[in-house]
Scaffold this motif. Structure first.
Motif, PDB file in Angstrom:
ATOM      1  N   ILE A 129      45.375  66.094  26.851  1.00 29.69           N
ATOM      2  CA  ILE A 129      45.540  67.030  27.974  1.00 29.69           C
ATOM      3  C   ILE A 129      45.458  66.316  29.309  1.00 29.69           C
ATOM      4  N   THR A 130      44.578  65.317  29.424  1.00 30.09           N
ATOM      5  CA  THR A 130      44.352  64.651  30.702  1.00 30.09           C
ATOM      6  C   THR A 130      44.960  63.258  30.795  1.00 30.09           C
ATOM      7  N   GLY A 131      45.260  62.640  29.648  1.00 33.18           N
ATOM      8  CA  GLY A 131      45.732  61.263  29.664  1.00 33.18           C
ATOM      9  C   GLY A 131      44.633  60.258  29.901  1.00 33.18           C
ATOM     10  N   ARG A 132      43.391  60.698  29.813  1.00 34.54           N
ATOM     11  CA  ARG A 132      42.243  59.826  30.060  1.00 34.54           C
ATOM     12  C   ARG A 132      41.238  59.981  28.913  1.00 34.54           C
ATOM     13  N   VAL A 133      40.640  58.881  28.498  1.00 33.57           N
ATOM     14  CA  VAL A 133      39.666  58.928  27.414  1.00 33.57           C
ATOM     15  C   VAL A 133      38.438  59.704  27.881  1.00 33.57           C
ATOM     16  N   PRO A 134      38.027  60.740  27.164  1.00 33.24           N
ATOM     17  CA  PRO A 134      36.844  61.511  27.576  1.00 33.24           C
ATOM     18  C   PRO A 134      35.589  60.648  27.594  1.00 33.24           C
TER      19      PRO A 134
END
Length: 455
Positions: A129-134
């Motif tokens: 969803i964000t393109g970033r590792v949580p």
């Protein structure tokens, strides 16, 4: 030191404790018109982790030995498995992808061999969803859909509609904040904030709203909360004045709504939170110009760890039917450019899930969580009708990606990885490519995948 004002207290102060006032604008402003910009963005989420053997990364059962290849297609275990592998040009699809979607396949490309680096639903979902590792289980940054909405002009009543999908908008303009709903009931409530008000009360309320802001409102805006409330109130009045509730009214009995209900397979007993209904909401928002960006949960019930043949194929097929219906809607809608194109010609599509499922069946005749994944992308600026990346012929783990040709490189060496001749594909690479094709760059750190982009 001045006492801090609690957010809820501030809302009560400005809204006077009245729900109707809290949903109406404090500043005079005309209702926002529908956009003449034809660009649309659709993020379709298949909830639960999809089986790529059934969808975007199939294998021929006659050439696949479970003992040798560690892959078990098992297409003979369910009725629609008789379809086998379906080919559309250079693309191949598994038996759970119905013809209702396949007619749109030439517009799309498949990205295979995506490294999720997680088998946790929350992490994989928020990564895509964000393109970033949580960080742990917490999302980092904003939804890519919100980032896209922030790049567009604020000219639509609901710039970003999120139907059944998590959404984040951190440090973005107010118009990029999603209207998040989990059912059509939620959406209709949001779009009809004054439905129960007496007309005389409503008239007096609007007259008050059109007055100049008070000194108190200005004083309380030190942290920007009053401005945020004001923006939401402005948009709420636009909902009312634009009669947007009618666009999403499934109870309408005219011929147009009859045809739409048939397209999505919606009946009087369909649950308002059903993916078919959420798909209807996303389709209506995009084709009407109410929204330019929509994220929508098109499939549910995919997290099946047992009795795979009786559950997963049907749920996955239904998701592609919903996605196909949305694309049908957009294709049937002329774009505002008056050049003979449809809205679908101007729509960027990303279909994704949080991860794939194991290529071998488990002891319960089901499939478990898997680190590899695939996705579907299409739209302006993206190459159509091609497959990029690959999973291994043994075990289906992602293989490295050739950034020049777009092919998977199972022969990659550490030296090739070190000098950048190959790289592992992540959700960030895919989403960076989608953003670049849409003209929005610099949002994600990872580079785009050049082979996906039209030259």
């Amino acid at each position: 030191m001045k006492p801090s004002i609690h957010r809820r207290q501030l809302l009560k102060t400005l809204a006077g404790g009245a729900a109707g006032l809290a949903l109406a604008p404090l500043w005079p402003r005309l209702a926002q018109a529908q956009s003449t910009d034809p660009r649309r963005f659709l993020f379709a989420y298949f909830e639960g982790g999809w089986d790529q053997l059934l969808a975007l990364d199939p294998r021929d059962p006659s050439n696949t030995n479970p003992a040798t290849h560690r892959i078990e297609p098992a297409y003979d275990q369910f009725a629609t498995g008789a379809r086998g592998i379906q080919r559309v040009g250079d693309l191949t699809f598994g038996p759970a992808v119905p013809s209702a979607f396949l007619r749109h396949a030439p517009r799309m490309s498949i990205v295979r061999g995506i490294n999720m680096d997680t088998a946790a639903h929350e992490v994989g979902r928020r990564y895509f969803i964000t393109g970033r590792v949580p960080r742990g289980l917490s999302a980092v940054g904003s939804s890519i859909a919100a980032e896209v909405a922030a790049e567009l002009e604020d000219t639509t009543p609901i710039p970003y509609l999120s139907a059944g999908v998590e959404a984040y908008a951190r440090d973005l303009p107010s118009h990029a904040r999603p209207l998040s709903v989990v059912s059509l009931t939620d959406l209709n409530v949001a779009l009809t904030p004054f439905a129960e008000l007496d007309p005389a009360v409503l008239g007096a309320l609007m007259a008050f709203q059109d007055a100049e802001p008070s000194c108190t409102a200005r004083r309380l805006d030190g942290e920007g909360l009053a401005t945020q409330l004001r923006e939401s109130q402005i948009r709420a009045r636009a909902y009312l004045e634009g009669e947007l509730g009618r666009i999403f009214d499934l109870q309408r009995t005219d011929s147009e709504m009859d045809a739409i209900r048939a397209r999505y397979g919606i009946t009087q007993t369909t649950n308002p939170a059903d993916p078919r209904v959420l798909g209807f909401a996303a389709g209506q928002a995009l084709k009407s110009g109410t929204s330019q960006v929509a994220s929508v949960r098109v499939a549910a019930g995919l997290d099946t760890h047992s009795a795979w043949a009786g559950t997963h194929p049907g749920a996955l097929e239904s998701g592609f039917e919903v996605l196909g219906a949305i694309l049908d809607d957009l294709e049937a809608t002329p774009s505002p450019t008056s050049d003979g194109s449809s809205l679908l010609d101007h729509t960027t599509v990303v279909a994704f899930s949080e991860f794939g499922r194991t290529p071998l069946l488990n002891a319960l005749a089901g499939r478990d969580h898997f680190l590899g994944n695939s996705c579907l992308v299409g739209g302006p600026g993206l190459v159509a009708g091609k497959v990029f990346g690959a999973s291994a012929n043994v075990g289906m783990m992602p293989v490295d990606f050739d950034p020049v040709t777009g092919a998977g490189r199972p022969d990659a060496t550490q030296a090739m990885r070190s000098n950048g001749a190959v790289l592992p594909i992540t959700p960030a690479h895919v989403l960076a490519s989608v953003l670049e094709a849409a003209g929005a760059t610099g949002i994600l750190r990872e580079p785009s995948l050049a082979p996906l982009l039209k030259s």
